[in-house]
Design an enzyme around this catalytic site. Sequence first.
Site, PDB file in Angstrom:
ATOM      1  N   GLN A  91     -11.247  31.684  -6.154  1.00  0.00           N
ATOM      2  CA  GLN A  91     -11.058  30.251  -6.388  1.00  0.00           C
ATOM      3  C   GLN A  91     -11.642  29.818  -7.731  1.00  0.00           C
ATOM      4  OE1 GLN A  91     -13.193  26.821  -4.484  1.00  0.00           O
ATOM      5  NE2 GLN A  91     -11.221  26.491  -3.477  1.00  0.00           N
ATOM      6  N   ARG A 102     -17.246  25.180   8.334  1.00  0.00           N
ATOM      7  CA  ARG A 102     -18.567  25.246   8.973  1.00  0.00           C
ATOM      8  C   ARG A 102     -18.489  25.715  10.420  1.00  0.00           C
ATOM      9  NH1 ARG A 102     -19.669  19.266   7.790  1.00  0.00           N
ATOM     10  NH2 ARG A 102     -17.423  19.387   8.188  1.00  0.00           N
ATOM     11  N   PRO A 105     -13.778  28.573   1.560  1.00  0.00           N
ATOM     12  CA  PRO A 105     -14.765  28.778   0.505  1.00  0.00           C
ATOM     13  C   PRO A 105     -15.881  27.770   0.723  1.00  0.00           C
ATOM     14  CG  PRO A 105     -12.911  27.475  -0.317  1.00  0.00           C
ATOM     15  CD  PRO A 105     -12.596  27.838   1.107  1.00  0.00           C
ATOM     16  N   CYS A 119     -13.780  19.605  -4.663  1.00  0.00           N
ATOM     17  CA  CYS A 119     -15.246  19.567  -4.749  1.00  0.00           C
ATOM     18  C   CYS A 119     -15.733  18.138  -5.041  1.00  0.00           C
ATOM     19  CB  CYS A 119     -15.723  20.523  -5.841  1.00  0.00           C
ATOM     20  SG  CYS A 119     -17.517  20.516  -6.000  1.00  0.00           S
ATOM     21  N   GLY A 137     -10.682  21.005   8.096  1.00  0.00           N
ATOM     22  CA  GLY A 137     -11.654  19.932   8.239  1.00  0.00           C
ATOM     23  C   GLY A 137     -11.990  19.621   9.677  1.00  0.00           C
TER      24      GLY A 137
HETATM   25  C1  LIG Z   1     -21.800  23.936   1.770  1.00  0.00           C
HETATM   26  C2  LIG Z   1     -20.344  23.768   1.442  1.00  0.00           C
HETATM   27  C3  LIG Z   1     -19.837  24.318   0.277  1.00  0.00           C
HETATM   28  C4  LIG Z   1     -18.482  24.178  -0.030  1.00  0.00           C
HETATM   29  N1  LIG Z   1     -17.984  24.795  -1.148  1.00  0.00           N
HETATM   30  C5  LIG Z   1     -16.636  24.772  -1.400  1.00  0.00           C
HETATM   31  C6  LIG Z   1     -16.073  25.523  -2.466  1.00  0.00           C
HETATM   32  O1  LIG Z   1     -16.749  26.276  -3.193  1.00  0.00           O
HETATM   33  N2  LIG Z   1     -14.728  25.409  -2.668  1.00  0.00           N
HETATM   34  C7  LIG Z   1     -13.924  24.617  -1.874  1.00  0.00           C
HETATM   35  O2  LIG Z   1     -12.724  24.537  -2.095  1.00  0.00           O
HETATM   36  N3  LIG Z   1     -14.444  23.933  -0.841  1.00  0.00           N
HETATM   37  C8  LIG Z   1     -15.764  24.002  -0.575  1.00  0.00           C
HETATM   38  N4  LIG Z   1     -16.268  23.357   0.515  1.00  0.00           N
HETATM   39  C9  LIG Z   1     -15.342  22.663   1.442  1.00  0.00           C
HETATM   40  C10 LIG Z   1     -14.889  23.589   2.588  1.00  0.00           C
HETATM   41  O3  LIG Z   1     -14.108  24.645   2.080  1.00  0.00           O
HETATM   42  C11 LIG Z   1     -14.084  22.818   3.633  1.00  0.00           C
HETATM   43  O4  LIG Z   1     -12.964  22.257   2.997  1.00  0.00           O
HETATM   44  C12 LIG Z   1     -14.892  21.702   4.278  1.00  0.00           C
HETATM   45  O5  LIG Z   1     -16.175  22.164   4.654  1.00  0.00           O
HETATM   46  C13 LIG Z   1     -14.180  21.123   5.495  1.00  0.00           C
HETATM   47  O6  LIG Z   1     -13.999  22.110   6.480  1.00  0.00           O
HETATM   48  P1  LIG Z   1     -14.984  22.206   7.758  1.00  0.00           P
HETATM   49  O7  LIG Z   1     -15.109  20.804   8.320  1.00  0.00           O
HETATM   50  O8  LIG Z   1     -14.281  23.159   8.660  1.00  0.00           O
HETATM   51  O9  LIG Z   1     -16.302  22.701   7.269  1.00  0.00           O
HETATM   52  C14 LIG Z   1     -17.615  23.450   0.832  1.00  0.00           C
HETATM   53  C15 LIG Z   1     -18.151  22.901   1.995  1.00  0.00           C
HETATM   54  C16 LIG Z   1     -19.483  23.055   2.317  1.00  0.00           C
HETATM   55  C17 LIG Z   1     -20.002  22.466   3.605  1.00  0.00           C
END
Ligand SMILES: Cc1cc2nc3c(=O)[nH]c(=O)nc-3n(C[C@H](O)[C@H](O)[C@H](O)COP(=O)(O)O)c2cc1C
Length: 344
Positions: free
Chosen positions: A93, A248, A27, A123, A224
């Site tokens: 969520q 991402r 998400p 968050c 992550g």
């Molecule tokens: C722009 C953005 C918005 C996010 N919004 C949410 C969200 O709505 N709910 C949530 O649980 N995590 C949210 N996250 C966290 C991501 O789900 C994820 O845990 C985090 O980006 C780490 O994973 P990654 O390094 O693969 O991006 C958000 C992350 C980013 C970058």
Amino acid sequence: MNNCQQLQERRNTISQLFAAPVRLLAPMEGLTDPLMRQILTQIATDLGRPYDWSVSEFIRITQHVLPAHVFYKYVPELRHDAKTSSGTPIQVQLLGSDAQLMAENAAYAAELGAPAIDINFGCPAKTVNSHRGGSVLLDEPETMYQIISAVRGAVPDHIPVSAKIRLGYTDTSRMDDIRGAIASSGADWLTIHARTKTQGYKPPAYWDKIQSFNALDIPVIANGEIWNVEQAQNCMQQAATKHLMLGRGAVTRPDLVAQVDNHTENNADSLENTSTLLWQDLIAHQIKFLEGAAKNDIVLVGRYKQWLGMLTKGFSEAHTLWEEIKREKNKTVIIDALQASVRQ
Ligand SMILES: Cc1cc2nc3c(=O)[nH]c(=O)nc-3n(C[C@H](O)[C@H](O)[C@H](O)COP(=O)(O)O)c2cc1C
């Protein structure tokens, strides 16, 4: 079906699902919105490795049970069997701190067709945290327990309830308490973004810290800082789990999910031809994005540039296009430039 049968059905579905490596699309508020979810889940499906679940952006629960149109706005897939057009199911969520209210909203989401509920304890946003929502609750494991167990008790037995956490709020000192809270809460699985709130989104992610959560009797999904196959493999090894959530990295390389599993199945030789998405294959998806539903073209073009900016990390061709269109506001001109970028 009675409650007992529903419970058994849920347990069977979950153990079947997690018998193989599970892949979730993360998400990401403002990034994996319904349009982006549609595109990314389509690409994954086309490449032969559909996501097992995609999780909606968080829906914030503050004062009352939200009306149906709010749920439909965040999760329009609820109108289509809660699946993206390529068939990937969407978990809804919720984020909030009032256990009773979270439970009532979860029950309503289930009534509207949510096939699974996820609860956000990660968050880092100031406004959210100052209202006792998101990652700040990692400092209140008892509240986490109350929220998860209330939601579990409120939704029908066949619907899974999961939690998404970080390693802690300012540090990892409450990890044991958090684990204890999850253990007794009735959560069906747990996703862990391997950083504290204070560590934000800055590399590295501390995948090895996820390991201790494997003592729980539920599947653990690591998340992550996974941008490529090597990081995915290191993450799975260090976290000692085969289940991943991609964030991402999945936006930057929409074929990441297919590449990870192609590689994991020891098919490294066939990596190039089966799971790698070429720039020219991505063009049609970008055009689809630009032709997608949005409040207006300005919003859509802004969102597209956000995506293209991320694609520059994954595709060299995206750099050239970025230089060409970074100041362009007209959607049609951008689509023309995209089409021309295949011919270059
Ligand atoms: C722009 C953005 C918005 C996010 N919004 C949410 C969200 O709505 N709910 C949530 O649980 N995590 C949210 N996250 C966290 C991501 O789900 C994820 O845990 C985090 O980006 C780490 O994973 P990654 O390094 O693969 O991006 C958000 C992350 C980013 C970058």
